[in-house]
Design a protein around this motif. Structure first.
Motif: not given
Length: 981
Positions: A35-39, A46-48, A149-153, A155-160
């Protein structure tokens, strides 16, 4: 190297799988690093960028409340949404996901008030702006917690940059939507009974109410008839039955069913009544009673009489013109006014007496019927559930005046029953009536129907464009209502033939795809029968109803310039901009603030969330989004909540639904099927599950259950999910090991040149691909996961891998057969890791990174292209059925240790069961057995072979002279390897 017999050890000539991919997952420790590496790499961005310009798919996030840690229902919901956006992305679409939160309203305000109560502080003593700031800080804290908590699951999204309904831009957007209703005339202030919480002192929406079984007091009360066209009825008593004694003090009429048969009777007793449940037997025996004939038996049981004499009978319609008086008429004033008997189509003979007492303050049917006859509400019960201080019966200051929801207040020996008994009007009273009753889902306290001045959106008024400035309220002024005067009736709708909000919404429901389909019927019924939408709430934390009301005319102001200033002010300063201090600047220089009342109510929080399509999907803040959304996805309770409020808001302002499709999931129950409850100790905390198992296990569970219905979770269920995960993981581990060192020059590009089994497996993969695509189109992730796991377990691990491991280990590296197998393995790997990525987001990344350390993220890949392959599927399916029979026949010998493996079994199979074209040598390979013979019987026969074992591949073959020697295949391979060395 050789063994004690002098024979050579061939282990160094066997090509065993090699991989660093561990069998033990260790997900709780491994996932946070991924998860940390993705962030760090900005994977979502990148996906967008990778999907920019592609066809879009928009799933609009329904906002959860920001008021605590996530629970298992949150986890299921977010995983489902993530699976939708990930599978759509995998298909090559641009599927952004912008999460959001509901930050206003009672759930958060209640939590802040709880903190106050712990320190014995009063909210009323805190300046409103300060209180709202505390609510804002409370919500912000939990937004940040839930994001993690959702990121830990996974879940990919516009969390920022999520959307928050408390952001000033969002509040301004909500205000702008409200003002559209005002400008088009789809807003009025009037008095109607609404669900009201005396504990929380506010109106509630249906979605904020839950029903619990309770035991109430049921009473039969006699109303003396003082006037009637039927002479026999004068002096008799109309009997009503109710489970809400507290409404008797506000009774204004009685209702009968025009088509119901009624009887006037004189009760008789064969014994002296001393049963305590009959609290006023003398009153019963000296009265003539009017009741419905069909309910005579139930009335007799409650009142205790054993026989009766009939004095009159007739239809309810005969009762027209009959007048009764209130049991407490001796108090004078309101209670001395006549109580007319009115025809009510809602009166039934399901229970009670067939006569219903009418309190327009506290019932929808009561309100509408009384309104039709010019009888208005009295507004007697105040916000806290107590009677007004100036009321003639049970005054507020009396020691008996507990809240009307207090069981003691309504008890058979409580103040109302005691007074009715003393007046000789209480015929029966017992605290034993079991029924379902509405409660606030936050405070868990009982709610009541209470008539109060509220702001409404009409369901059946024709939708119109914005009216000229000064559009009136249409249904009265709340100032007169507060004084106790009846409000004027609703004017007749103008523009007959134009479409109403209800009609528009129902048409849009028909045009929307619902998954599952039964959701359409549910929301259609709700919208078809719902009353006008109550927008107002009497609380502090929320978006204000930003209307100025003319103090003289009672009309709300419709001025585009004023509205524009209001929206801009809220955009700059949030909801605090709506204050008396800003009235002059908002109204502008041409209007006198003293001439206007600023509405102090806030909006129903469902209006907030119902407006998200406007201030999120249509906002420049998130340019990747668009409206209408392709999909809304929430729990089935949102048919009466977010799905409906969004539908109504959008239909009223845009003439269509804000979504094209709606997917609903059921509720997560405990393993035994009971509702989860902290008091029962049967809750499952997703945070603890992730600590023990990892997020991928929760994801696999969420996407494995039939989430369209209520479903279950518990320790044993999670163990089963973990076992399924282990099998999938081992499938990937085998492929990684088997593909070690695979290079492009090894690939067999001509599928037709491959052995028939490889072609069959490619055809099976194509069939799987079609099933998965259909599951994605149907949002059927249960079918998706089932197809994926069945293919991995049954087609790959138990069949293809099992058969071909001999070829992988022992064939020459350059043989076309081994190269074909590895080529198909490579195709399988690329397909399976992509298919698994939306489900097992962390594991798929680990699998991909193990094989391609510098290959970027698996989540940037697109849906695999499966090479076409010709195979006689029926022929192979028949072969597999025969193979299963062979396995079953071999198993007892292995279990009894007669043989150690199937290679030692000599098999004889029925010739008719063998599909055409399979030789004995091929069958030996497919069955992983010794020699295979055919016979004319219909059974599979197995015996231990006498053949010797090859010292390299361990197959027992007639061509091997003695154990340890090589078969012809292995001799050639070893010679080739020795020569190469």
């Amino acid at each position: 190297m050789s063994d004690d017999t002098g024979k050579r050890d061939y282990r160094d000539t066997v090509f065993l799988p090699r991989t660093d991919f561990p069998m033990k997952a260790g997900l709780p420790a491994k996932e946070p690093g991924i998860l940390s590496r993705w962030e760090e790499e900005g994977l979502y961005r990148q996906l967008r960028e990778a999907r920019a310009g592609r066809e879009t798919f928009i799933l609009h996030d329904g906002p959860p409340y920001a008021n605590g840690n996530i629970h298992i229902g949150h986890a299921l919901n977010k995983v489902l949404k993530d699976a939708v956006t990930r599978t759509q992305t995998l298909l090559g679409k641009d599927a952004p996901y912008v999460p959001g939160w509901d930050c206003h309203g009672l759930p958060i305000e209640w939590k802040v008030e709880e903190q106050y109560r712990k320190t014995k502080r009063s909210k009323d003593a805190v300046p409103p702006a300060e209180f709202r700031q505390e609510c804002r800080e409370y919500a912000q804290k939990w937004v940040e917690v839930q994001i993690d908590q959702f990121k830990r699951l996974g879940v990919s999204g516009e969390w920022d940059k999520p959307y928050l309904t408390m952001a000033p831009e969002a509040e301004a957007g909500i205000v702008a939507e409200l003002l559209k209703f005002a400008e088009s005339g789809q807003l009025y202030r009037g008095a109607k009974p609404v669900m009201w919480s005396p504990v929380e002192k506010t109106a509630l929406a249906e979605a904020e109410v839950e029903y619990e079984d309770i035991v109430s007091t049921q009473i039969d009360v006699a109303f003396e008839i003082v006037e009637s066209p039927i002479a026999e009825l004068v002096g008799a008593h109309a009997v009503i039955w109710t489970t809400t004694p507290w409404t008797i003090p506000v009774n204004q009429a009685l209702a009968y069913g025009p088509e119901i048969d009624y009887v006037l009777l004189t009760p008789s007793y064969d014994r002296a009544l001393n049963d305590a449940s009959f609290t006023n037997a003398d009153a019963v025996s000296h009265k003539k009673l009017l009741v419905a004939r069909l309910l005579l038996g139930a009335v007799k049981a409650r009142l205790g009489f054993t026989s009766h004499h009939e004095a009159w009978s007739g239809k309810g319609s005969d009762l027209a013109g009959t007048i009764a008086r209130h049991p407490m008429h001796h108090l004078g004033g309101f209670y001395a006014e006549p109580r007319p008997l009115l025809p009510g189509d809602f009166v039934t003979t399901d229970s009670g007496t067939g006569l219903v007492h009418m309190s327009p303050d506290h019932g929808e049917d009561d309100f509408e019927l009384c309104k039709a006859y010019g009888i208005g509400p009295k507004f007697v019960v105040e916000a806290d559930g107590r009677y007004r201080e100036d009321w003639g019966w049970l005054p507020r200051y009396d020691e008996r005046s507990a809240s009307v929801i207090n069981p003691t207040f309504n008890a058979p020996d409580g103040p109302i029953c005691s007074d009715l008994r003393e007046a000789g009007a209480l015929l029966s009273a017992s605290a034993d009536y079991q029924h379902s009753y509405p409660h606030s889902w936050r405070s868990k306290a009982k709610v009541i129907y209470r008539c109060t001045p509220q702001w409404f959106v009409p369901m059946d008024r024709p939708l119109k464009p914005s009216p000229p400035e000064g559009r009136g309220l249409g249904e009265g002024d709340a100032r007169t209502a507060a004084a106790g005067s009846p409000l004027p009736p609703t004017p007749s709708p103008e523009g007959a033939g134009e479409t109403t909000l209800r009609e528009t919404a129902l048409a849009e429901i028909e045009a929307t795809r619902f998954v599952p389909a039964k959701g359409q019927n549910r929301i259609r019924a709700m919208v078809g029968g719902r009353p006008d939408w109550v927008l107002s709430r009497q609380r502090a934390w929320g978006v204000p109803i930003t209307l100025f009301v003319d103090r003289r005319s009672g009309e709300y102001l419709v001025d585009p310039a004023v509205n524009a200033r209001i929206v801009e002010a809220v955009k700059q300063d949030g909801v605090d901009a709506w204050s008396e201090d800003n009235a002059a600047s908002l109204l502008g220089p041409d209007r006198d603030p003293a001439a206007y009342e600023m509405v102090t109510d806030i909006l129903d929080v469902w209006f907030d969330s119902g407006s998200t399509h406007a201030f999120v999907l249509e906002s420049d803040e998130w340019p990747d989004l668009r409206s209408p959304a392709d999909l809304y996805l929430e729990g089935s309770d949102q048919h009466r909540g977010w799905f409906q409020s969004s539908l109504l808001e959008s239909c009223a302002t845009r003439g269509r639904a804000p979504y094209d499709q709606v997917l609903t999931h059921g509720f997560t129950m405990a393993a035994d099927g009971r509702k989860m409850s902290k008091s029962l100790g049967n809750t499952v905390d997703p945070l603890k599950v992730m600590e023990e198992y990892g997020a991928d296990i929760i994801r696999l569970w969420a996407l494995s259950v039939d989430y369209t219905e209520d479903h279950r979770i518990g320790p044993e269920i999670l163990k089963g999910v973990a076992d399924s995960y282990r099998k999938l993981r081992n499938t990937f581990r085998y492929m990684l090991g088997a593909l070690s060192g695979f290079a492009e020059n090894e690939r067999v590009t001509d599928v037709a040149a491959m052995p028939e089994l490889e072609r069959y497996m490619l055809a099976l993969l194509g069939r799987l691909d079609a099933r998965l695509r259909q599951a994605v189109a149907d949002y059927d992730f249960n079918a998706y996961v089932r197809a994926l796991t069945e293919f991995a377990n049954e087609d790959l691990s138990a069949f293809f891998f099992d058969i071909r491991k001999d070829r992988l280990y022992c064939d020459a590296p350059g043989s076309i057969e081994r190269r074909a197998y590895r080529t198909v393995l490579d195709t399988l790997f690329h397909a399976m890791v992509r298919y698994a990525a939306p489900v097992l987001v962390f594991t798929a990344e680990e699998v991909w990174g193990t094989r391609y350390p510098d290959g970027g993220s698996v989540h940037l890949l697109e849906w695999p292209e499966i090479p076409p392959a010709d195979a006689d599927m029926d022929r192979w399916d028949a072969l597999r059925r025969l193979r299963e029979r062979v396995m079953e026949a071999i198993e007892p010998m292995r279990r009894e240790k007669t043989i150690r493996s199937g290679l030692e079994a000599e098999v004889s199979v029925p010739a008719p069961a063998v599909p055409e074209g399979f030789s004995s040598d091929q069958l030996m390979t497919l069955f992983i057995s010794g020699e295979v013979r055919l016979h004319d019987g219909d059974t599979v026969k197995v015996a231990k072979t006498d053949d010797a074992k090859c010292g390299r591949c361990w197959r027992l073959l007639p061509e091997v002279s003695e154990d340890g020697d090589l078969c012809a295949r292995c001799e050639g391979v070893v010679a080739e390897l020795d020569a190469a060395r």
